[in-house]
Scaffold this motif. Structure first.
Motif, PDB file in Angstrom:
ATOM      1  N   VAL A 234      13.280 -45.962  17.930  1.00  0.00           N
ATOM      2  CA  VAL A 234      12.028 -46.120  18.313  1.00  0.00           C
ATOM      3  C   VAL A 234      11.507 -44.901  18.883  1.00  0.00           C
ATOM      4  CG1 VAL A 234       9.963 -47.093  19.519  1.00  0.00           C
ATOM      5  CG2 VAL A 234      11.842 -48.562  18.739  1.00  0.00           C
ATOM      6  N   SER A 235      12.174 -44.160  19.590  1.00  0.00           N
ATOM      7  CA  SER A 235      11.716 -43.001  20.223  1.00  0.00           C
ATOM      8  C   SER A 235      11.805 -41.780  19.108  1.00  0.00           C
ATOM      9  CB  SER A 235      12.824 -42.540  21.359  1.00  0.00           C
ATOM     10  OG  SER A 235      13.996 -42.011  20.789  1.00  0.00           O
ATOM     11  N   GLU A 236      12.621 -41.906  18.017  1.00  0.00           N
ATOM     12  CA  GLU A 236      12.423 -40.746  16.772  1.00  0.00           C
ATOM     13  C   GLU A 236      10.980 -40.693  16.266  1.00  0.00           C
ATOM     14  OE1 GLU A 236      14.575 -38.814  15.423  1.00  0.00           O
ATOM     15  OE2 GLU A 236      16.240 -39.619  16.569  1.00  0.00           O
ATOM     16  N   VAL A 237      10.342 -41.902  16.353  1.00  0.00           N
ATOM     17  CA  VAL A 237       8.761 -41.956  16.040  1.00  0.00           C
ATOM     18  C   VAL A 237       8.149 -41.221  16.796  1.00  0.00           C
ATOM     19  CG1 VAL A 237       6.925 -43.350  15.331  1.00  0.00           C
ATOM     20  CG2 VAL A 237       9.287 -44.255  14.765  1.00  0.00           C
ATOM     21  N   PHE A 238       8.233 -41.117  18.038  1.00  0.00           N
ATOM     22  CA  PHE A 238       7.177 -40.655  19.120  1.00  0.00           C
ATOM     23  C   PHE A 238       7.672 -39.504  19.657  1.00  0.00           C
ATOM     24  CE2 PHE A 238       6.384 -45.224  18.939  1.00  0.00           C
ATOM     25  CZ  PHE A 238       5.096 -45.032  19.148  1.00  0.00           C
ATOM     26  N   LYS A 239       8.883 -38.699  19.213  1.00  0.00           N
ATOM     27  CA  LYS A 239       9.209 -37.423  19.748  1.00  0.00           C
ATOM     28  C   LYS A 239       8.134 -36.232  19.441  1.00  0.00           C
ATOM     29  CE  LYS A 239      14.170 -38.063  19.956  1.00  0.00           C
ATOM     30  NZ  LYS A 239      15.332 -37.808  19.228  1.00  0.00           N
ATOM     31  N   PRO A 240       7.642 -36.286  17.879  1.00  0.00           N
ATOM     32  CA  PRO A 240       6.723 -35.359  17.640  1.00  0.00           C
ATOM     33  C   PRO A 240       5.445 -35.345  18.345  1.00  0.00           C
ATOM     34  CG  PRO A 240       7.702 -36.392  15.564  1.00  0.00           C
ATOM     35  CD  PRO A 240       8.166 -37.077  16.769  1.00  0.00           C
ATOM     36  N   LEU A 241       5.092 -36.480  18.728  1.00  0.00           N
ATOM     37  CA  LEU A 241       3.737 -36.465  19.182  1.00  0.00           C
ATOM     38  C   LEU A 241       3.945 -36.112  20.882  1.00  0.00           C
ATOM     39  CD1 LEU A 241       0.804 -37.413  19.701  1.00  0.00           C
ATOM     40  CD2 LEU A 241       1.610 -39.581  20.004  1.00  0.00           C
ATOM     41  N   ILE A 242       4.821 -36.766  21.494  1.00  0.00           N
ATOM     42  CA  ILE A 242       5.136 -36.689  22.927  1.00  0.00           C
ATOM     43  C   ILE A 242       5.819 -35.605  23.368  1.00  0.00           C
ATOM     44  CG2 ILE A 242       5.770 -38.017  24.993  1.00  0.00           C
ATOM     45  CD1 ILE A 242       5.182 -40.526  23.461  1.00  0.00           C
ATOM     46  N   VAL A 243       7.069 -35.540  22.903  1.00  0.00           N
ATOM     47  CA  VAL A 243       8.191 -34.390  23.373  1.00  0.00           C
ATOM     48  C   VAL A 243       7.375 -33.007  23.084  1.00  0.00           C
ATOM     49  CG1 VAL A 243      10.411 -33.547  23.124  1.00  0.00           C
ATOM     50  CG2 VAL A 243      10.100 -35.892  23.842  1.00  0.00           C
ATOM     51  N   ASP A 244       7.420 -32.924  21.446  1.00  0.00           N
ATOM     52  CA  ASP A 244       7.161 -31.718  20.761  1.00  0.00           C
ATOM     53  C   ASP A 244       5.937 -30.857  21.337  1.00  0.00           C
ATOM     54  OD1 ASP A 244       9.868 -32.277  19.742  1.00  0.00           O
ATOM     55  OD2 ASP A 244       8.801 -32.623  17.814  1.00  0.00           O
ATOM     56  N   ARG A 245       4.922 -31.809  21.142  1.00  0.00           N
ATOM     57  CA  ARG A 245       3.663 -31.261  21.597  1.00  0.00           C
ATOM     58  C   ARG A 245       3.427 -30.885  23.171  1.00  0.00           C
ATOM     59  NH1 ARG A 245      -1.211 -34.414  18.379  1.00  0.00           N
ATOM     60  NH2 ARG A 245      -0.573 -33.775  16.251  1.00  0.00           N
ATOM     61  N   THR A 246       4.372 -31.645  23.769  1.00  0.00           N
ATOM     62  CA  THR A 246       4.234 -30.940  25.212  1.00  0.00           C
ATOM     63  C   THR A 246       4.915 -29.902  25.575  1.00  0.00           C
ATOM     64  OG1 THR A 246       4.195 -33.364  26.023  1.00  0.00           O
ATOM     65  CG2 THR A 246       5.076 -31.771  27.662  1.00  0.00           C
ATOM     66  N   ILE A 247       6.194 -29.571  24.916  1.00  0.00           N
ATOM     67  CA  ILE A 247       6.896 -28.383  24.606  1.00  0.00           C
ATOM     68  C   ILE A 247       6.321 -27.323  24.148  1.00  0.00           C
ATOM     69  CG2 ILE A 247       8.728 -27.102  23.580  1.00  0.00           C
ATOM     70  CD1 ILE A 247      10.520 -29.715  23.755  1.00  0.00           C
ATOM     71  N   PHE A 248       5.392 -27.271  22.986  1.00  0.00           N
ATOM     72  CA  PHE A 248       4.607 -26.337  22.385  1.00  0.00           C
ATOM     73  C   PHE A 248       3.257 -25.792  23.563  1.00  0.00           C
ATOM     74  CE2 PHE A 248       5.087 -28.359  18.161  1.00  0.00           C
ATOM     75  CZ  PHE A 248       6.520 -27.826  18.021  1.00  0.00           C
ATOM     76  N   SER A 249       2.958 -26.947  24.120  1.00  0.00           N
ATOM     77  CA  SER A 249       1.825 -26.653  25.115  1.00  0.00           C
ATOM     78  C   SER A 249       2.436 -25.759  26.293  1.00  0.00           C
ATOM     79  CB  SER A 249       1.314 -27.889  25.760  1.00  0.00           C
ATOM     80  OG  SER A 249       0.330 -27.746  26.782  1.00  0.00           O
ATOM     81  N   LEU A 250       3.578 -26.206  26.988  1.00  0.00           N
ATOM     82  CA  LEU A 250       4.179 -25.820  28.017  1.00  0.00           C
ATOM     83  C   LEU A 250       4.471 -24.296  27.577  1.00  0.00           C
ATOM     84  CD1 LEU A 250       6.685 -28.513  29.420  1.00  0.00           C
ATOM     85  CD2 LEU A 250       4.906 -27.329  30.603  1.00  0.00           C
ATOM     86  N   LEU A 251       5.058 -24.002  26.577  1.00  0.00           N
ATOM     87  CA  LEU A 251       5.697 -22.600  26.233  1.00  0.00           C
ATOM     88  C   LEU A 251       4.574 -21.652  26.088  1.00  0.00           C
ATOM     89  CD1 LEU A 251       8.889 -23.389  24.345  1.00  0.00           C
ATOM     90  CD2 LEU A 251       8.619 -22.710  26.589  1.00  0.00           C
ATOM     91  N   ASN A 252       3.510 -22.032  24.932  1.00  0.00           N
ATOM     92  CA  ASN A 252       2.191 -21.387  24.661  1.00  0.00           C
ATOM     93  C   ASN A 252       1.259 -21.000  25.687  1.00  0.00           C
ATOM     94  OD1 ASN A 252       3.114 -21.192  22.047  1.00  0.00           O
ATOM     95  ND2 ASN A 252       2.151 -22.734  21.289  1.00  0.00           N
ATOM     96  N   LYS A 253       1.060 -21.811  26.713  1.00  0.00           N
ATOM     97  CA  LYS A 253       0.409 -21.420  27.938  1.00  0.00           C
ATOM     98  C   LYS A 253       1.258 -20.891  29.030  1.00  0.00           C
ATOM     99  CE  LYS A 253      -2.588 -25.638  27.407  1.00  0.00           C
ATOM    100  NZ  LYS A 253      -2.872 -26.868  27.948  1.00  0.00           N
ATOM    101  N   ASN A 254       2.634 -20.501  28.661  1.00  0.00           N
ATOM    102  CA  ASN A 254       3.411 -19.675  29.917  1.00  0.00           C
ATOM    103  C   ASN A 254       3.557 -20.528  30.824  1.00  0.00           C
ATOM    104  OD1 ASN A 254       4.029 -17.572  27.919  1.00  0.00           O
ATOM    105  ND2 ASN A 254       1.961 -16.720  28.422  1.00  0.00           N
ATOM    106  N   MET A 255       3.341 -21.955  30.904  1.00  0.00           N
ATOM    107  CA  MET A 255       3.819 -22.676  32.006  1.00  0.00           C
ATOM    108  C   MET A 255       5.335 -22.689  32.397  1.00  0.00           C
ATOM    109  SD  MET A 255       1.179 -25.694  31.294  1.00  0.00           S
ATOM    110  CE  MET A 255       1.633 -26.764  32.631  1.00  0.00           C
ATOM    111  N   ILE A 256       6.073 -22.493  31.291  1.00  0.00           N
ATOM    112  CA  ILE A 256       7.517 -22.479  31.226  1.00  0.00           C
ATOM    113  C   ILE A 256       7.818 -21.226  30.709  1.00  0.00           C
ATOM    114  CG2 ILE A 256       9.732 -23.412  30.505  1.00  0.00           C
ATOM    115  CD1 ILE A 256       8.790 -24.923  32.865  1.00  0.00           C
ATOM    116  N   THR A 257       8.948 -20.439  31.015  1.00  0.00           N
ATOM    117  CA  THR A 257       9.439 -19.316  30.490  1.00  0.00           C
ATOM    118  C   THR A 257      10.907 -19.281  30.800  1.00  0.00           C
ATOM    119  OG1 THR A 257       9.150 -17.710  32.405  1.00  0.00           O
ATOM    120  CG2 THR A 257       7.183 -18.176  30.934  1.00  0.00           C
ATOM    121  N   GLU A 258      11.595 -18.237  30.265  1.00  0.00           N
ATOM    122  CA  GLU A 258      12.984 -17.838  30.507  1.00  0.00           C
ATOM    123  C   GLU A 258      13.225 -17.959  32.082  1.00  0.00           C
ATOM    124  OE1 GLU A 258      15.642 -17.897  28.714  1.00  0.00           O
ATOM    125  OE2 GLU A 258      15.077 -17.820  26.873  1.00  0.00           O
TER     126      GLU A 258
END
Length: 330
Positions: A234-258
């Protein structure tokens, strides 16, 4: 309003009358039990049977992660929403080759569609992803041509490989993602993906507990010992919406960096504790985000979408309505 509680500092968790009390180096914190949806532990925690009995009574799951932030297990209260008939039907769907393939294909159909929605979203925002979109659309045509689970998983693997190869274009920071490495993850992106995927796995488990489904009987991933494989499905279905979009947001806003990561003495690439807290805050914000449901005609949170997906699966299992995997419609 109920919410998830995250424990990052070692200490003790006890029952105190009709509440919980967390005792650690930061002092004492009282947690009203009626506000607790589930608990996530990322530190060494002392508990006792009185606490576990209390959590069982309140139907609250507690999920544990080890020193390396890998999921290691859950305390899953005694099931109260049990149905022998549904269990039999759930097993029968697994044992029936055509039925199992249909459900598994629906999971991949929905997951790959949601992947495409992510790519198209960023393609419309001056990120040239046309080539990746075209290739994945071609690969998706193979989903219903597969004749066994292994072949289906191969198609899914090829889709995700292409998808991940597009991430350096989507993400504004300079990242390395030559391939998906899981244990141990070897860079910023792989660490984020592994960690957040494990959180969604346990979020899905908490939702399954609220239904009559058995979490060990699955269709895409092979049922096996020591894991709740339906959560993986079931989580496979929701990873793009919940996990991936959150990662994109965190990195593109520089909230998370190296700067939020380090390599420990054992060579593990890890997030700092402060970084984990930032990631969990962002993930909870994503899960609590609401969208007007096209069928229910009311606002529902992303987290509740997971529960609704399980209800749809139940309807299929009891032969009430064919299952169709969740697809992003907005």
């Amino acid at each position: 309003m109920q919410q998830s509680y995250y424990i990052f500092t070692s200490g003790e968790l006890h029952r105190k009358d009709d509440s919980l009390i967390l005792i650690n180096s930061e002092g004492k914190k009282y947690i009203p039990i009626e506000r607790v949806y589930d608990i996530y532990v990322f530190a060494t925690l002392t508990i006792n049977t009185t606490l576990l009995s209390f959590l069982s009574q309140k139907k609250i799951s507690i999920h544990f992660y080890n020193y390396y932030d890998f999921y290691i297990g859950s305390y899953y209260p005694k099931e109260t929403l049990v149905s022998g008939k549904l269990l039999i039907n759930q097993v029968e769907k697994y044992q029936n080759y055509e039925e199992r393939m249909f459900i598994a294909q629906q999971f991949i159909e929905a997951a790959s569609y949601n992947i495409l929605r992510n790519l198209k979203y960023y393609n419309n925002r001056e990120k040239d992803l046309t080539g990746y979109i075209d290739e994945i659309e071609e690969l998706r045509k193979q989903i219903y041509l597969t004749y066994d689970i292994k072949q289906l998983m191969g198609v899914e693997g090829n889709i995700r490989k292409l998808y991940y190869s597009a991430w350096p274009i989507i993400i504004n920071q300079k990242i390395e993602l030559d391939k998906r490495v899981k244990r141990p993850p070897d860079n910023l992106i792989n660490t984020l993906i592994s960690f957040m995927n494990s959180i969604i796995y346990t979020k899905t488990l908490s939702e399954i507990y609220k239904t009559q489904l058995n979490p060990t009987i699955s269709y895409l991933h092979e049922p096996s010992d020591k894991r709740f494989s339906l959560c993986l499905d079931v989580s496979e279905v929701f990873k793009p919406l919940i996990v991936d979009r959150t990662i994109f947001s965190l990195l593109n806003k520089n909230m998370i960096t190296e700067n939020d990561f380090y390599t420990d003495d054992g060579g593990y690439y890890r997030m700092k504790e402060s970084s984990i807290k930032k990631v969990m805050k962002a993930l909870e914000e994503t899960l609590s985000r609401s969208i007007k449901h096209k069928d229910l005609n009311r606002d529902v949170s992303y987290k509740h979408l997971i529960r609704l997906e399980l209800y749809k699966l139940i309807k299929h299992i009891i032969n009430e309505k064919n299952y169709e995997g969740f697809k992003i419609w907005w």
